[in-house]
Motif scaffolding. Structure first.
Motif, PDB file in Angstrom:
ATOM      1  N   SER A  44       0.834  -1.211   0.000  1.00 57.46           N
ATOM      2  CA  SER A  44       0.000   0.000   0.000  1.00 57.46           C
ATOM      3  C   SER A  44       0.869   1.261   0.000  1.00 57.46           C
ATOM      4  CB  SER A  44      -0.957   0.007   1.185  1.00 57.46           C
ATOM      5  OG  SER A  44      -0.244  -0.003   2.400  1.00 57.46           O
ATOM      6  N   THR A  45       2.025   1.202   0.648  1.00 60.71           N
ATOM      7  CA  THR A  45       2.951   2.337   0.641  1.00 60.71           C
ATOM      8  C   THR A  45       3.502   2.567  -0.765  1.00 60.71           C
ATOM      9  OG1 THR A  45       3.555   1.827   2.920  1.00 60.71           O
ATOM     10  CG2 THR A  45       5.026   3.292   1.699  1.00 60.71           C
ATOM     11  N   MET A  48       2.753   5.773  -3.246  1.00 63.06           N
ATOM     12  CA  MET A  48       3.887   6.516  -3.794  1.00 63.06           C
ATOM     13  C   MET A  48       3.749   6.653  -5.319  1.00 63.06           C
ATOM     14  SD  MET A  48       7.929   5.546  -3.558  1.00 63.06           S
ATOM     15  CE  MET A  48       7.660   4.023  -4.447  1.00 63.06           C
ATOM     16  N   ILE A  49       3.392   5.563  -5.981  1.00 63.84           N
ATOM     17  CA  ILE A  49       3.246   5.588  -7.442  1.00 63.84           C
ATOM     18  C   ILE A  49       2.085   6.484  -7.853  1.00 63.84           C
ATOM     19  CG2 ILE A  49       2.587   4.160  -9.422  1.00 63.84           C
ATOM     20  CD1 ILE A  49       4.261   1.908  -8.115  1.00 63.84           C
ATOM     21  N   LEU A  50       0.959   6.352  -7.160  1.00 70.57           N
ATOM     22  CA  LEU A  50      -0.196   7.189  -7.485  1.00 70.57           C
ATOM     23  C   LEU A  50       0.089   8.669  -7.223  1.00 70.57           C
ATOM     24  CD1 LEU A  50      -3.064   4.974  -6.077  1.00 70.57           C
ATOM     25  CD2 LEU A  50      -2.529   5.390  -8.469  1.00 70.57           C
ATOM     26  N   VAL A  66      -2.859  -0.855  -9.754  1.00 74.70           N
ATOM     27  CA  VAL A  66      -1.465  -0.683  -9.346  1.00 74.70           C
ATOM     28  C   VAL A  66      -1.149  -1.621  -8.181  1.00 74.70           C
ATOM     29  CG1 VAL A  66       0.163   0.934  -8.270  1.00 74.70           C
ATOM     30  CG2 VAL A  66      -1.197   1.661 -10.215  1.00 74.70           C
ATOM     31  N   MET A  67      -2.056  -1.707  -7.205  1.00 75.57           N
ATOM     32  CA  MET A  67      -1.809  -2.573  -6.058  1.00 75.57           C
ATOM     33  C   MET A  67      -1.733  -4.040  -6.499  1.00 75.57           C
ATOM     34  SD  MET A  67      -3.540  -2.778  -2.304  1.00 75.57           S
ATOM     35  CE  MET A  67      -2.947  -1.162  -1.887  1.00 75.57           C
ATOM     36  N   ARG A  68      -2.582  -4.431  -7.422  1.00 70.63           N
ATOM     37  CA  ARG A  68      -2.547  -5.802  -7.940  1.00 70.63           C
ATOM     38  C   ARG A  68      -1.191  -6.088  -8.601  1.00 70.63           C
ATOM     39  NH1 ARG A  68      -7.087  -6.101 -11.553  1.00 70.63           N
ATOM     40  NH2 ARG A  68      -8.304  -6.264  -9.655  1.00 70.63           N
ATOM     41  N   PHE A  69      -0.706  -5.138  -9.378  1.00 73.25           N
ATOM     42  CA  PHE A  69       0.582  -5.317 -10.053  1.00 73.25           C
ATOM     43  C   PHE A  69       1.726  -5.365  -9.045  1.00 73.25           C
ATOM     44  CE2 PHE A  69       4.367  -3.822 -12.262  1.00 73.25           C
ATOM     45  CZ  PHE A  69       4.382  -4.660 -13.359  1.00 73.25           C
ATOM     46  N   VAL A  70       1.705  -4.465  -8.065  1.00 76.27           N
ATOM     47  CA  VAL A  70       2.767  -4.422  -7.053  1.00 76.27           C
ATOM     48  C   VAL A  70       2.789  -5.731  -6.266  1.00 76.27           C
ATOM     49  CG1 VAL A  70       3.481  -3.294  -4.899  1.00 76.27           C
ATOM     50  CG2 VAL A  70       2.855  -1.908  -6.882  1.00 76.27           C
TER      51      VAL A  70
END
Length: 146
Positions: free
Chosen positions: A69-70, A74-76, A115-119
């Motif tokens: 989540s961090t 950060m990416i968003l 994004v979270m799914r990819f991370v």
């Protein structure tokens, strides 16, 4: 007789109330059909620019030790500036704030989920790769070399 009078009075008040509904197409107000094709294309182009920014950020280094989540936040955060032109386009077309804010919030929500799914998948792959490597054999100084 009294019941007929009451019923007709209620009917008259109902009809009067139906006639006093404000005109939705009044001049100076926004309706969903007023966005031009050019405006829609601009919003689509700005949305694509936002997606490209996210894609570029995801192609960078994703730390395995950091909470997903961090990393996602950060990416968003790095791409948040790319949403401002969409808001400006909506404001120029006099789209109500609640509608434009809902649109941008939906875009952020979808982006965060993806994004979270990819991370998570990258971090899982990194963890699997680290687990599959054989651990280095540590020899103590007291052990004689063989």
């Amino acid at each position: 007789m009294n019941a007929r009078l009451t019923a007709s009075l209620c009917c008259a008040l109902f009809l009067f109330g139906c006639q006093s509904v404000p005109d939705k197409g009044a001049r100076g107000t926004w309706t969903e059909s007023t966005l031009s094709e050019q405006t829609l294309k601009k919003i689509q182009a700005d949305s694509f620019d936002y997606q490209q920014c996210l894609h570029q950020q995801l192609m960078g280094e994703i730390p395995a030790e950091t909470d997903e989540s961090t990393v996602t936040d950060m990416i968003l955060g790095r791409c948040e500036e790319r949403l401002k032109p969409i808001k400006a386009t909506f404001d120029a077309e006099k789209v109500p704030d609640d509608i434009s804010s809902r649109y941008l919030e939906k875009k952020r929500s979808y982006a965060k989920r993806n994004v979270m799914r990819f991370v998570r998948s990258v971090q899982a792959a990194q963890a699997a790769e680290a687990a599959s490597k054989p651990a280095a054999i540590k020899s103590s100084p007291a052990d004689p070399p063989r």
